[in-house]
Write an enzyme that holds these catalytic residues in place. Structure first.
Site, mmCIF file in Angstrom:
data_model
loop_
_atom_site.group_PDB
_atom_site.id
_atom_site.type_symbol
_atom_site.label_atom_id
_atom_site.label_comp_id
_atom_site.label_asym_id
_atom_site.label_seq_id
_atom_site.Cartn_x
_atom_site.Cartn_y
_atom_site.Cartn_z
ATOM 1 N N SER A 132 1.173 -1.367 -0.287
ATOM 2 C CA SER A 132 0.322 0.241 0.006
ATOM 3 C C SER A 132 1.177 1.207 0.461
ATOM 4 O O SER A 132 2.410 0.790 0.512
ATOM 5 C CB SER A 132 -0.650 -0.176 1.053
ATOM 6 O OG SER A 132 -1.533 1.430 1.613
ATOM 7 N N TYR A 145 -1.219 -1.478 10.260
ATOM 8 C CA TYR A 145 -1.929 -1.529 9.101
ATOM 9 C C TYR A 145 -0.956 -1.041 7.986
ATOM 10 O O TYR A 145 -0.160 -1.975 7.089
ATOM 11 C CB TYR A 145 -3.213 -1.144 8.255
ATOM 12 C CG TYR A 145 -3.209 -1.578 7.002
ATOM 13 C CD1 TYR A 145 -4.028 -2.911 6.068
ATOM 14 C CD2 TYR A 145 -3.372 -0.523 5.889
ATOM 15 C CE1 TYR A 145 -4.316 -3.051 5.137
ATOM 16 C CE2 TYR A 145 -3.320 -0.345 5.094
ATOM 17 C CZ TYR A 145 -4.101 -1.440 4.249
ATOM 18 O OH TYR A 145 -3.566 -2.112 2.834
HETATM 19 N N1 LIG Z 1 -8.675 -1.187 -1.381
HETATM 20 C C1 LIG Z 1 -7.393 0.507 -1.140
HETATM 21 O O1 LIG Z 1 -7.986 0.941 -0.793
HETATM 22 C C2 LIG Z 1 -6.032 -0.776 -0.987
HETATM 23 C C3 LIG Z 1 -5.114 0.315 -0.712
HETATM 24 C C4 LIG Z 1 -3.587 -0.328 -0.715
HETATM 25 C C5 LIG Z 1 -3.639 -1.690 -0.579
HETATM 26 N N2 LIG Z 1 -5.027 -2.781 -0.212
HETATM 27 C C6 LIG Z 1 -4.364 -3.854 -0.147
HETATM 28 O O2 LIG Z 1 -4.948 -4.409 -1.357
HETATM 29 C C7 LIG Z 1 -5.344 -6.080 -0.539
HETATM 30 C C8 LIG Z 1 -6.848 -6.067 -1.259
HETATM 31 O O3 LIG Z 1 -7.730 -5.470 -1.351
HETATM 32 P P1 LIG Z 1 -8.904 -4.834 -1.418
HETATM 33 O O4 LIG Z 1 -9.709 -3.496 -1.239
HETATM 34 O O5 LIG Z 1 -9.382 -5.957 -2.601
HETATM 35 O O6 LIG Z 1 -9.714 -6.308 -0.105
HETATM 36 P P2 LIG Z 1 -10.949 -6.627 -0.136
HETATM 37 O O7 LIG Z 1 -12.137 -6.253 -1.058
HETATM 38 O O8 LIG Z 1 -12.014 -6.615 1.278
HETATM 39 O O9 LIG Z 1 -10.993 -8.093 -0.541
HETATM 40 C C9 LIG Z 1 -9.874 -8.893 0.432
HETATM 41 C C10 LIG Z 1 -10.153 -10.430 0.105
HETATM 42 O O10 LIG Z 1 -9.653 -11.019 1.257
HETATM 43 C C11 LIG Z 1 -9.984 -12.066 1.260
HETATM 44 N N3 LIG Z 1 -9.509 -12.320 2.372
HETATM 45 C C12 LIG Z 1 -9.795 -11.450 4.031
HETATM 46 N N4 LIG Z 1 -9.522 -12.470 4.687
HETATM 47 C C13 LIG Z 1 -8.630 -13.478 4.754
HETATM 48 C C14 LIG Z 1 -8.270 -14.674 5.066
HETATM 49 N N5 LIG Z 1 -8.124 -14.474 6.494
HETATM 50 N N6 LIG Z 1 -7.958 -15.555 4.805
HETATM 51 C C15 LIG Z 1 -8.091 -15.705 3.518
HETATM 52 N N7 LIG Z 1 -8.613 -14.706 2.393
HETATM 53 C C16 LIG Z 1 -9.355 -13.480 3.497
HETATM 54 C C17 LIG Z 1 -11.265 -11.967 0.922
HETATM 55 O O11 LIG Z 1 -12.533 -13.085 0.779
HETATM 56 P P3 LIG Z 1 -13.268 -13.647 2.214
HETATM 57 O O12 LIG Z 1 -13.146 -12.692 3.180
HETATM 58 O O13 LIG Z 1 -13.907 -14.283 1.546
HETATM 59 O O14 LIG Z 1 -11.893 -14.584 3.091
HETATM 60 C C18 LIG Z 1 -11.280 -11.315 -0.455
HETATM 61 O O15 LIG Z 1 -11.058 -12.100 -0.990
HETATM 62 C C19 LIG Z 1 -5.052 -5.897 0.362
HETATM 63 O O16 LIG Z 1 -3.852 -7.097 0.450
HETATM 64 C C20 LIG Z 1 -5.173 -4.175 0.891
HETATM 65 O O17 LIG Z 1 -4.492 -4.364 1.756
HETATM 66 C C21 LIG Z 1 -6.678 -2.333 -0.764
#
Ligand SMILES: NC(=O)c1ccc[n+]([C@@H]2O[C@H](COP(=O)([O-])OP(=O)(O)OC[C@H]3O[C@@H](n4cnc5c(N)ncnc54)[C@H](OP(=O)(O)O)[C@@H]3O)[C@@H](O)[C@H]2O)c1
Length: 254
Positions: A132, A145
């Protein structure tokens, strides 16, 4: 030519889902990992024949071992360590177990899977660790985080250098605010993988698809070790390096 294989964690939503779709659309076979089996099954149905899923909770040692064993049994050319969770609020606002669970998912699982993957990786293979922009700019209210993402970025950069002579590419992908499904459900923040972005300048917010396309272009060109999608986010990271830490922290606490 046989299709290249990728394993994507957190593939049922947001950035992971966009990775799964883009990779499948460009000829990769995908193994999708997350906890919820229903969404994984629907995804694999959408992607078509040849794609697989594995339900595992990556915040637990058992879930991490299950996926590491899968990487040994069915080696892939690309691993995307994407699953992550953000917990908003003051550090002492919740018990330590919640923070530790986020670290097991965002730290331990990344180490265990990267180790399993790189131990058998061959020239041309690649590892993307989703970090991130907050890795470069710790946000008050997202202390664990931000610290976890700093770990992921540092780990990836050092591994990029270590693996370079072996022809294996390692990338720290540092998205800024990304409009993923969890962001449209603010009440789900505590369990979601994403920081809140209601207050982020619009120029910084990208779609998951745009983030993934930038990452895959950078992967083709072997750009790295760190990739920050979007000009506004690159500028933010540069500013974070130059600003006095106190000023940066005060800005991010708003
Ligand atoms: N969105 C943002 O603004 C942003 C910005 C910078 C970085 N990121 C990073 O990008 C990545 C994805 O973020 P996102 O926003 O796309 O998240 P998201 O939409 O909330 O999706 C999270 C995914 O991870 C899975 N997950 C959650 N907990 C888990 C666990 N304990 N074991 C296995 N799978 C798990 C969820 O499925 P289940 O709940 O079914 O397990 C889902 O498939 C993360 O590392 C986040 O920190 C996001």
């Amino acid at each position: 030519m046989t299709a290249r294989a990728a394993l994507v964690t957190g593939a049922s939503s947001g950035i992971g889902l966009a990775f799964a779709r883009e990779l499948a659309a460009t000829g990769w076979t995908v193994t999708a990992v997350a906890r919820g089996e229903d969404r994984l099954r629907a995804l694999v149905g959408e992607l078509g024949p040849g794609h697989r899923y594995l339900a595992a909770d990556l915040s637990t040692p058992g879930g991490q071992e299950l996926v590491a064993a899968e990487l040994v049994r069915h080696p892939v050319e690309l691993l995307v360590n994407n699953a992550g969770a953000a917990h908003h609020g003051p550090f002492t606002g919740t018990g330590p177990q919640e923070a530790l669970a986020a670290m097991h998912l965002g730290g331990d699982a990344v180490v265990v899977l990267a180790h399993a993957f790189l131990s058998g990786a061959r020239r041309g293979d690649a590892l993307i660790n989703v970090s991130s922009t907050l890795a470069h700019a710790p946000a008050p209210g997202l202390a664990v985080y931000s610290a976890g993402k700093a770990f992921v970025t540092a780990l990836s950069e050092a591994l990029w250098y270590e693996q370079r002579p072996l022809g294996v590419h390692v990338m720290a992908l540092c998205p800024g605010p990304t409009s993923t499904e969890s962001l449209s459900q603010p009440e789900a923040d505590a369990a979601a993988g994403s920081p809140r972005h209601q207050d982020a300048p619009a120029a910084m917010v990208q779609s998951a698809r745009a983030v993934v396309r930038t990452a895959l272009r950078a992967l083709d060109r072997r750009t790295g070790p760190t990739v920050v999608p979007g000009r506004a986010n690159s500028f933010f990271v540069l500013a974070a390096r130059l600003l006095p830490r106190r000023t940066l922290l005060a800005m991010l606490s708003r």
